[in-house]
Motif scaffolding. Structure first.
Motif, PDB file in Angstrom:
ATOM      1  N   SER A  29       0.846  -1.182   0.000  1.00 30.31           N
ATOM      2  CA  SER A  29       0.000   0.000   0.000  1.00 30.31           C
ATOM      3  C   SER A  29       0.882   1.231   0.000  1.00 30.31           C
ATOM      4  O   SER A  29       2.057   1.184   0.319  1.00 30.31           O
ATOM      5  CB  SER A  29      -0.905   0.018   1.233  1.00 30.31           C
ATOM      6  N   GLY A  87      -7.921  -3.610  -8.233  1.00 27.83           N
ATOM      7  CA  GLY A  87      -7.049  -4.420  -7.394  1.00 27.83           C
ATOM      8  C   GLY A  87      -6.717  -3.827  -6.050  1.00 27.83           C
ATOM      9  O   GLY A  87      -5.975  -4.419  -5.257  1.00 27.83           O
ATOM     10  N   ARG A  88      -7.311  -2.667  -5.722  1.00 30.23           N
ATOM     11  CA  ARG A  88      -7.038  -2.057  -4.434  1.00 30.23           C
ATOM     12  C   ARG A  88      -8.139  -1.050  -4.109  1.00 30.23           C
ATOM     13  O   ARG A  88      -8.725  -0.458  -5.016  1.00 30.23           O
ATOM     14  CB  ARG A  88      -5.673  -1.358  -4.415  1.00 30.23           C
ATOM     15  N   ARG A 119      -9.155  -1.739   6.447  1.00 27.55           N
ATOM     16  CA  ARG A 119      -8.667  -3.093   6.160  1.00 27.55           C
ATOM     17  C   ARG A 119      -9.814  -4.106   6.145  1.00 27.55           C
ATOM     18  O   ARG A 119      -9.812  -5.045   5.343  1.00 27.55           O
ATOM     19  CB  ARG A 119      -7.599  -3.482   7.185  1.00 27.55           C
ATOM     20  N   ALA A 122     -11.564  -3.702   2.804  1.00 29.60           N
ATOM     21  CA  ALA A 122     -10.760  -4.317   1.748  1.00 29.60           C
ATOM     22  C   ALA A 122     -10.841  -5.834   1.805  1.00 29.60           C
ATOM     23  O   ALA A 122     -10.933  -6.504   0.763  1.00 29.60           O
ATOM     24  CB  ALA A 122      -9.301  -3.861   1.874  1.00 29.60           C
ATOM     25  N   ASN A 130      -4.884  -6.303   2.979  1.00 28.84           N
ATOM     26  CA  ASN A 130      -3.754  -5.468   2.590  1.00 28.84           C
ATOM     27  C   ASN A 130      -3.935  -4.779   1.249  1.00 28.84           C
ATOM     28  O   ASN A 130      -3.086  -3.981   0.842  1.00 28.84           O
ATOM     29  CB  ASN A 130      -2.467  -6.304   2.539  1.00 28.84           C
ATOM     30  N   ARG A 131      -5.060  -5.037   0.589  1.00 28.24           N
ATOM     31  CA  ARG A 131      -5.265  -4.442  -0.733  1.00 28.24           C
ATOM     32  C   ARG A 131      -5.819  -3.026  -0.593  1.00 28.24           C
ATOM     33  O   ARG A 131      -6.938  -2.716  -1.014  1.00 28.24           O
ATOM     34  CB  ARG A 131      -6.225  -5.324  -1.549  1.00 28.24           C
ATOM     35  N   VAL A 132      -5.028  -2.170   0.031  1.00 30.12           N
ATOM     36  CA  VAL A 132      -5.429  -0.787   0.280  1.00 30.12           C
ATOM     37  C   VAL A 132      -4.316   0.148  -0.166  1.00 30.12           C
ATOM     38  O   VAL A 132      -3.141  -0.090   0.135  1.00 30.12           O
ATOM     39  CB  VAL A 132      -5.727  -0.523   1.772  1.00 30.12           C
ATOM     40  N   GLU A 133      -4.682   1.213  -0.867  1.00 27.01           N
ATOM     41  CA  GLU A 133      -3.776   2.325  -1.123  1.00 27.01           C
ATOM     42  C   GLU A 133      -4.223   3.481  -0.239  1.00 27.01           C
ATOM     43  O   GLU A 133      -5.349   3.970  -0.361  1.00 27.01           O
ATOM     44  CB  GLU A 133      -3.822   2.754  -2.591  1.00 27.01           C
TER      45      GLU A 133
END
Length: 324
Positions: A29, A87-88, A119, A122, A130-133
């Motif tokens: 991220s 994807g995020r 989280r 996501a 963990n797929r967070v920006e």
């Protein structure tokens, strides 16, 4: 003091000294710092006059959750599919609000109650928390970031009210806070009525600074970030700081010479912000929040970040009925 509390206090001290970092990496991220110009200027002003908010009914009423909730990786057509294909999840957060959203220099990660909420969202979309920006924003940047589409969601101790409903949408309430004031530990002040003519720091773009219009004799010192208030307070440039009690609790954790006083000036219900064009994301998030309330995760998050192990208060009751 528990080991976790000692760690939080250390992190807070480091944050105060470093004025927080510009960016960080959290398992793939990213965190981007909003504009900054070093130490804040101590410009003195009067509290702005706030126009009457539009009537939106019950401000904490949100949209009903999606039912049934889709399985991770199987989002329905629309904006949820757009996020999945990207994807995020892109989230606007704070990096200097101790306990809710802050950069921990010991771990190199963003942590806190709000970060855990992001989280969980996501994880419900991708099956991977963990797929967070992360995009770090100031209070004043929160709504513009949703309006310009640079973030999908705001998780940053954001108060739900009718004025903001006119611009964006909110999830169901996930936390109940209140505006209070912070003064020096040896101060005789017990409430805001004793601060007439004194310098009080507040963050631009917050409901806290708006509410000071009700106290015209207080000398308002506005800053971009609430953490800048703590810098001015520790320098002796202001006499007090006002903010949500949740935020001020983080300041007290890092400064033993500060204390929170007085009854709450307001009620500050927190919600996750989403653009008005994406009601399906709000309904999905409300489904996630419903699960967190029901399965005990909300209570575990509260114990982790806001008090030692033991009984946590019940989460705020969700109110639905608003039409997208």
């Amino acid at each position: 003091m528990t080991a976790r509390r000692r760690m939080v206090a250390l992190v807070g001290a480091l944050l105060a000294l470093s004025l927080v970092v510009a960016s960080c990496d959290d398992g793939g991220s990213s965190a981007e710092r909003g504009p900054t110009s070093g130490l804040p200027e101590t410009t003195v002003t009067t509290a702005p006059s706030v126009p009457a908010a539009p009537d939106c009914g019950n401000p904490v009423a949100s949209f009903s959750p999606l039912s049934p909730m889709p399985a991770p990786g199987n989002m329905p057509p629309g904006y949820l599919t757009t996020i999945q294909q990207r994807g995020r999840l892109i989230a606007g957060v704070s990096a200097d609000t101790l306990l809710f959203g802050y950069f921990n220099p010991l771990t190199g990660k963003l942590e806190g109650f709000d970060i855990d909420l992001v989280r969980e969202v996501a994880d419900a979309i991708f099956g991977d928390p963990n797929r967070v920006e992360y995009k770090v924003v100031t209070y004043a940047q929160r709504i513009p970031s949703l309006l310009d589409g640079s973030v999908d969601i705001i998780a940053d101790v954001m108060t739900v009210n009718c004025e903001r409903w006119a611009q964006i949408s909110f999830s169901s309430q996930y936390f109940d806070a209140g505006q209070k004031i912070l003064v020096r530990a040896d101060s005789p002040v017990t409430g805001i009525s004793q601060l007439d003519g004194k310098r009080m720091c507040a963050a631009r773009g917050s409901t806290n600074i708006d509410n000071l219009a009700n106290y015209p004799k207080v000398v308002v010192v506005p800053v971009d970030d609430i953490s800048d208030c703590m810098v001015l307070f520790q320098q002796g440039a202001v006499d007090s700081v006002t903010g949500d009690d949740t935020v001020l609790a983080g300041f007290v954790a890092q400064d033993p010479y500060a204390k929170i006083v007085g009854p709450a000036l307001t009620s500050e219900p927190y919600g996750l912000g989403v653009a008005k064009s994406h009601p399906e994301l709000v309904r999905f998030v409300n489904g996630v929040l419903a699960d967190l309330r029901d399965n005990g995760t909300w209570s575990e998050m509260y114990r982790t970040w806001l008090q030692p192990p033991g009984a946590a208060p019940p989460p705020p009751v969700a109110v639905y009925g608003r039409t997208p």
